[in-house]
Design an enzyme around this catalytic site. Sequence first.
Site, short mmCIF file in Angstrom:
data_model
loop_
_atom_site.label_atom_id
_atom_site.label_comp_id
_atom_site.label_asym_id
_atom_site.label_seq_id
_atom_site.Cartn_x
_atom_site.Cartn_y
_atom_site.Cartn_z
N SER A 1 -65.71 15.27 3.46
CA SER A 1 -67.14 14.96 3.36
C SER A 1 -67.89 16.24 3.68
O SER A 1 -67.31 17.16 4.26
CB SER A 1 -67.48 13.88 4.41
OG SER A 1 -68.87 13.78 4.61
N TYR B 1 -66.83 10.18 13.04
CA TYR B 1 -66.63 10.41 11.60
C TYR B 1 -66.57 11.92 11.33
O TYR B 1 -65.68 12.41 10.62
CB TYR B 1 -67.80 9.77 10.85
CG TYR B 1 -67.74 9.84 9.33
CD1 TYR B 1 -67.00 8.92 8.59
CD2 TYR B 1 -68.44 10.81 8.63
CE1 TYR B 1 -66.97 8.96 7.20
CE2 TYR B 1 -68.41 10.87 7.24
CZ TYR B 1 -67.68 9.93 6.53
OH TYR B 1 -67.65 9.98 5.15
P1 NAD Z 1 -66.01 2.38 0.00
O1 NAD Z 1 -66.35 1.53 1.19
O2 NAD Z 1 -66.47 1.97 -1.35
O3 NAD Z 1 -64.43 2.63 -0.07
C1 NAD Z 1 -63.61 2.68 1.07
C2 NAD Z 1 -62.21 2.29 0.70
O4 NAD Z 1 -61.36 2.38 1.87
C3 NAD Z 1 -62.09 0.83 0.20
O5 NAD Z 1 -61.13 0.75 -0.82
C4 NAD Z 1 -61.61 0.08 1.44
O6 NAD Z 1 -60.91 -1.10 1.15
C5 NAD Z 1 -60.68 1.13 2.05
N1 NAD Z 1 -60.45 0.88 3.48
C6 NAD Z 1 -61.36 0.87 4.47
N2 NAD Z 1 -60.76 0.56 5.64
C7 NAD Z 1 -59.46 0.35 5.37
C8 NAD Z 1 -58.33 -0.02 6.17
N3 NAD Z 1 -58.40 -0.23 7.49
N4 NAD Z 1 -57.13 -0.15 5.55
C9 NAD Z 1 -57.03 0.06 4.21
N5 NAD Z 1 -58.06 0.41 3.42
C10 NAD Z 1 -59.26 0.55 3.99
O7 NAD Z 1 -66.58 3.83 0.40
P2 NAD Z 1 -66.65 5.24 -0.36
O8 NAD Z 1 -68.01 5.75 -0.14
O9 NAD Z 1 -66.08 5.19 -1.73
O10 NAD Z 1 -65.67 6.08 0.59
C11 NAD Z 1 -64.46 6.66 0.14
C12 NAD Z 1 -64.22 7.94 0.93
O11 NAD Z 1 -65.27 8.87 0.62
C13 NAD Z 1 -64.23 7.79 2.44
O12 NAD Z 1 -63.20 8.57 3.01
C14 NAD Z 1 -65.59 8.31 2.85
O13 NAD Z 1 -65.61 8.80 4.16
C15 NAD Z 1 -65.77 9.41 1.82
N6 NAD Z 1 -67.15 9.86 1.61
C16 NAD Z 1 -68.12 9.02 1.15
C17 NAD Z 1 -69.41 9.49 0.96
C18 NAD Z 1 -70.52 8.61 0.44
O14 NAD Z 1 -71.70 9.04 0.51
N7 NAD Z 1 -70.25 7.46 -0.09
C19 NAD Z 1 -69.70 10.83 1.25
C20 NAD Z 1 -68.70 11.67 1.71
C21 NAD Z 1 -67.41 11.16 1.89
#
Ligand code: NAD
Length: 260
Positions: free
Chosen positions: A142, A155
């Site tokens: 991130s 985080y």
């Molecule tokens: P999201 O909530 O859509 O996806 C998260 C995924 O992780 C889902 O498939 C969920 O089922 C899985 N997950 C969560 N907890 C779990 C557990 N205990 N066991 C198994 N699976 C689990 O969110 P996203 O925004 O697509 O996030 C994906 C990645 O991107 C993350 O690592 C997040 O930190 C990172 N990220 C997101 C953003 C943003 O702005 N959305 C920015 C930077 C980084």
Amino acid sequence: MLKGKGALVTGSTSGIGLAMAKALAGEGCNIMLHGLGDPAEIERTRRALATSAAVTVGHDGADMSRPEGVAAMVAHAKEVLGTIDVLINNAGIQHVAPIDEFPLDRYDAIVAVNLSAAFHATRLVLADMKARKWGRIVNTASTHGLVASVHKGPYIMAKHGIVGLTKATALEAAPFGVTCNAICPGFTRTAMLERVMEAHAKELGLTKEQAYHAMLKEKTPTLRLVEEEEVGALALFLCGDMARSITGTAIPIDGGWTTH
Ligand code: NAD
């Protein structure tokens, strides 16, 4: 060159992980989806991807907060895919609170899911990748793996940790044709961001739209959210042959946030 290879994408039942899985499937990779959610919806997603890309698509629902869950997911993925040629450590969760008020169970969960699970999955796939002299590991970090903001301490700690894991993995794997890179998205339009913005809006007494606008103005010079597909395309490039000399990096895709 990705056609027929096996890719395990953690946290791919929604958001960035699903976009990455779709990008890889579009190039002919067989995919192991992973993540939590409504079983019927996940099954619809799995079938739709298998049909549209004409590849094998499995799903595993292991809990990433437990090392045994990670091991079971890797074993299941090998069973379905034959080999894990591409590992994307993407599963992640977020909780927003000041450090001195942070709930300990949320702290433990964030470190386990966002950081330790990536170590365990990497540890379990690396020997085979090295033996086959080819592999790609992409870690979803991130902008918070590069810079900090208030109220996201654990985080930020976990995401800086995953950038460190990326460098350590890259060094050990480099002589074997295996690369490891981190992607550092800024605010990306996903369910996770919606949840964070709802909490943020409540904290500031704003509507969600006002909170989004304020956040983009403060952090994102392009004044727009990153779209999941953009992150998927970057992951796909890192998995391709033309990225074979790129390893150990942490690449921002953040609308200019980290140039501030
Ligand atoms: P999201 O909530 O859509 O996806 C998260 C995924 O992780 C889902 O498939 C969920 O089922 C899985 N997950 C969560 N907890 C779990 C557990 N205990 N066991 C198994 N699976 C689990 O969110 P996203 O925004 O697509 O996030 C994906 C990645 O991107 C993350 O690592 C997040 O930190 C990172 N990220 C997101 C953003 C943003 O702005 N959305 C920015 C930077 C980084």
